[in-house]
Scaffold this motif. Sequence first.
Motif, short mmCIF file in Angstrom:
data_model
loop_
_atom_site.label_atom_id
_atom_site.label_comp_id
_atom_site.label_asym_id
_atom_site.label_seq_id
_atom_site.Cartn_x
_atom_site.Cartn_y
_atom_site.Cartn_z
N CYS B 9 4.81 -8.30 1.34
CA CYS B 9 3.87 -9.55 0.24
C CYS B 9 3.41 -8.50 -0.57
CB CYS B 9 2.30 -9.61 0.62
SG CYS B 9 2.36 -10.95 2.95
N LYS B 10 3.18 -7.82 -0.74
CA LYS B 10 3.27 -6.49 -2.08
C LYS B 10 4.31 -6.81 -2.40
CE LYS B 10 0.09 -3.12 -1.76
NZ LYS B 10 0.35 -0.87 -2.31
N ASN B 11 5.77 -6.99 -1.64
CA ASN B 11 7.57 -6.88 -2.68
C ASN B 11 7.29 -8.83 -2.73
OD1 ASN B 11 10.47 -7.81 -2.35
ND2 ASN B 11 9.99 -5.45 -2.37
N GLN B 12 6.22 -9.50 -2.45
CA GLN B 12 6.50 -10.51 -2.83
C GLN B 12 6.05 -10.84 -3.71
OE1 GLN B 12 10.02 -12.61 -1.59
NE2 GLN B 12 10.06 -10.44 -1.22
N ARG B 13 4.84 -10.53 -3.74
CA ARG B 13 4.33 -10.79 -4.75
C ARG B 13 2.70 -11.67 -4.35
NH1 ARG B 13 5.77 -8.65 -10.24
NH2 ARG B 13 7.25 -6.53 -9.85
N ARG B 14 3.19 -11.85 -3.07
CA ARG B 14 1.76 -12.94 -2.59
C ARG B 14 0.66 -12.26 -2.12
NH1 ARG B 14 6.53 -13.98 1.37
NH2 ARG B 14 6.37 -12.43 2.98
N CYS B 16 -1.64 -11.18 1.20
CA CYS B 16 -1.22 -11.20 2.84
C CYS B 16 -2.58 -11.58 3.67
CB CYS B 16 -1.11 -9.39 2.70
SG CYS B 16 -0.96 -9.04 4.02
N PRO B 17 -1.67 -13.01 4.45
CA PRO B 17 -2.74 -13.81 4.99
C PRO B 17 -3.06 -12.64 6.56
CG PRO B 17 -0.93 -14.27 5.29
CD PRO B 17 -0.71 -13.45 4.02
N SER B 18 -3.57 -12.41 7.35
CA SER B 18 -5.11 -11.91 7.99
C SER B 18 -3.29 -11.74 8.89
CB SER B 18 -5.73 -12.80 8.67
OG SER B 18 -5.87 -13.73 8.44
N ASP B 19 -2.72 -12.95 9.73
CA ASP B 19 -1.77 -13.08 10.36
C ASP B 19 -0.87 -13.02 9.83
OD1 ASP B 19 -1.44 -16.84 10.62
OD2 ASP B 19 -1.80 -15.60 8.84
N CYS B 20 -0.27 -12.22 8.96
CA CYS B 20 1.17 -12.19 8.43
C CYS B 20 1.83 -11.21 9.50
CB CYS B 20 0.93 -10.54 7.34
SG CYS B 20 2.48 -10.30 6.07
N ILE B 21 3.15 -11.89 9.66
CA ILE B 21 4.14 -11.11 10.72
C ILE B 21 4.95 -9.97 10.72
CG2 ILE B 21 6.11 -12.68 9.47
CD1 ILE B 21 6.86 -13.46 12.30
N PHE B 22 4.75 -10.09 8.90
CA PHE B 22 5.26 -8.21 7.90
C PHE B 22 4.69 -7.32 8.50
CE2 PHE B 22 9.30 -10.65 6.85
CZ PHE B 22 9.04 -11.74 6.66
N LYS B 39 16.89 -6.79 0.69
CA LYS B 39 18.27 -6.41 -0.14
C LYS B 39 19.42 -6.62 0.77
CE LYS B 39 20.74 -3.44 -3.11
NZ LYS B 39 21.83 -2.13 -3.58
N ILE B 40 19.61 -6.45 2.12
CA ILE B 40 20.48 -6.79 3.13
C ILE B 40 20.01 -8.05 3.11
CG2 ILE B 40 21.59 -5.95 4.57
CD1 ILE B 40 21.85 -4.37 2.22
N TYR B 41 18.77 -9.01 3.81
CA TYR B 41 18.78 -9.75 5.24
C TYR B 41 18.22 -11.18 4.08
CZ TYR B 41 20.38 -6.59 8.69
OH TYR B 41 20.62 -5.60 9.36
N GLY B 42 16.91 -9.99 3.56
CA GLY B 42 16.52 -11.10 2.47
C GLY B 42 14.94 -11.42 3.69
N GLY B 43 13.72 -11.84 2.33
CA GLY B 43 12.69 -12.21 3.10
C GLY B 43 12.97 -12.63 4.43
N SER B 44 12.74 -14.37 4.02
CA SER B 44 12.84 -15.29 5.14
C SER B 44 13.81 -14.99 6.23
CB SER B 44 13.49 -16.31 4.22
OG SER B 44 15.01 -16.30 3.75
N ASN B 45 14.64 -14.77 5.83
CA ASN B 45 15.15 -13.96 7.51
C ASN B 45 15.21 -13.04 8.32
OD1 ASN B 45 18.23 -15.83 6.41
ND2 ASN B 45 19.45 -14.31 5.31
N VAL B 46 14.06 -12.18 8.29
CA VAL B 46 13.24 -11.21 8.74
C VAL B 46 12.39 -12.49 9.49
CG1 VAL B 46 11.86 -8.94 8.25
CG2 VAL B 46 14.43 -9.33 6.62
#
Lengths: 260, 146
Positions: B9-14, B16-22, B39-46
């Motif tokens: 969420c820091k990387n995406q500048r958003r 961070c919800p309490s149930d953040c999957i990351f 960089k390789i997979y993309g945040g949404s794919n991960v």
Amino acid sequence: MSMNTSCSGSPSGGGGGGSSSGGGGSSGGGGPCGACKFLRRKCVPGCIFAPYFDSEQGATHFAAVHKVFGASNVSKLLMNIPVHKRLDAVVTICYEAQARLRDPVYGCVAHIFALQQQIVNLQAELSYLQGYLATLELPHPPQPPPIPPQPTLAPPTLSISDLPPPHPTPASTATVPITYDLSSLFEPMAQTSWAMHNRPIDAPRQFLSSDTSSLQSSGDGGGGGDLQTLAHELLRRHRVDPTAPVACSSAPSSSQSHSK
Amino acid sequence: MISERCAACKNQRRKCPSDCIFSPCFPANDPQKFACVHKIYGGSNVGKMLQGIPTYLREQAANALYLEAKWRIHDPVYGCVGIISSLYEQIQNAEIELAKIQTQITFYKLQTQRIEAEPNSEVLQAQSSNMEQFEWDNPTIASWFN
């Protein structure tokens, strides 16, 4: 091999696939490449995927790549790679994508762990036999050796508290405990200094259970046959000369030049 | 108390919800981990990949993704397949060494048996002292002992 068909860097007939034929597969009468067919977009001349994904099986392979990496990420990767290396890059990306789909948790890291364990076992056996050979070279005959011990290391320590193991098939309730100490692989350059450099065996790693052999054997046949074929093809190419231009790269290069 | 955002969420500048999957997989103290994966997979794919995995395996999956991404960044052409290739090569070398040593052991055992069988045979003792005296069908194998 399906990879050859879909990721055909070799010249094919100018007909339907046309992945590396004169028109580059993206223009002329060849139709869209597998990637553009999957993405349902117009395949423009100079499409970066066209030389590597034909319109037949290429779409299937690209589907896996798209699901794991994403088209834009793969495109960026390929743009930063010399043209003569792109075929190998696409093949390895396809391999990783398919491995990830088969094993959503570990992907091809599971294979690396299995090979690593195999090397550890071989190294242990080698050390034992070297020691035994040294005793044979002494003047007086030695005692018959005991049965070579199985390479036993210290009990594995868990770097991650007991997690139920992954399963080679898509994530489901695993029945055979397999845990991996991934922390040991966080040094990519260290991978090349195993075994033959007589390194002492590192801190205990997670042992793969007997399922490792099934993982390896299943990789040779069954559902992993296609993946293993792809892996062998990659290794064959990589061993020939990783730095030399790929034999079929002239086709995509020429196709690229033609398309341009 | 302000909860710290996870690395993703820091990387995406958003937020961070309490149930953040990351957040369990990409802690804030290791920003490089998510950066490589992104960089390789993309945040949404991960995120999609992690959603399809049981919760207790997500951290392992994230670590595996990080490894693969790291190797791909290090070697954009071969990625972790290069690692697999070198491992196969090491296995092959180890097996060759193993075969050599087993051959040597067999030789010494035969030598010992011959000496014990005919202890007074000077000819045998003289001959058997040099492995090169053996006739090898395969000259390549003979060269191992030179």
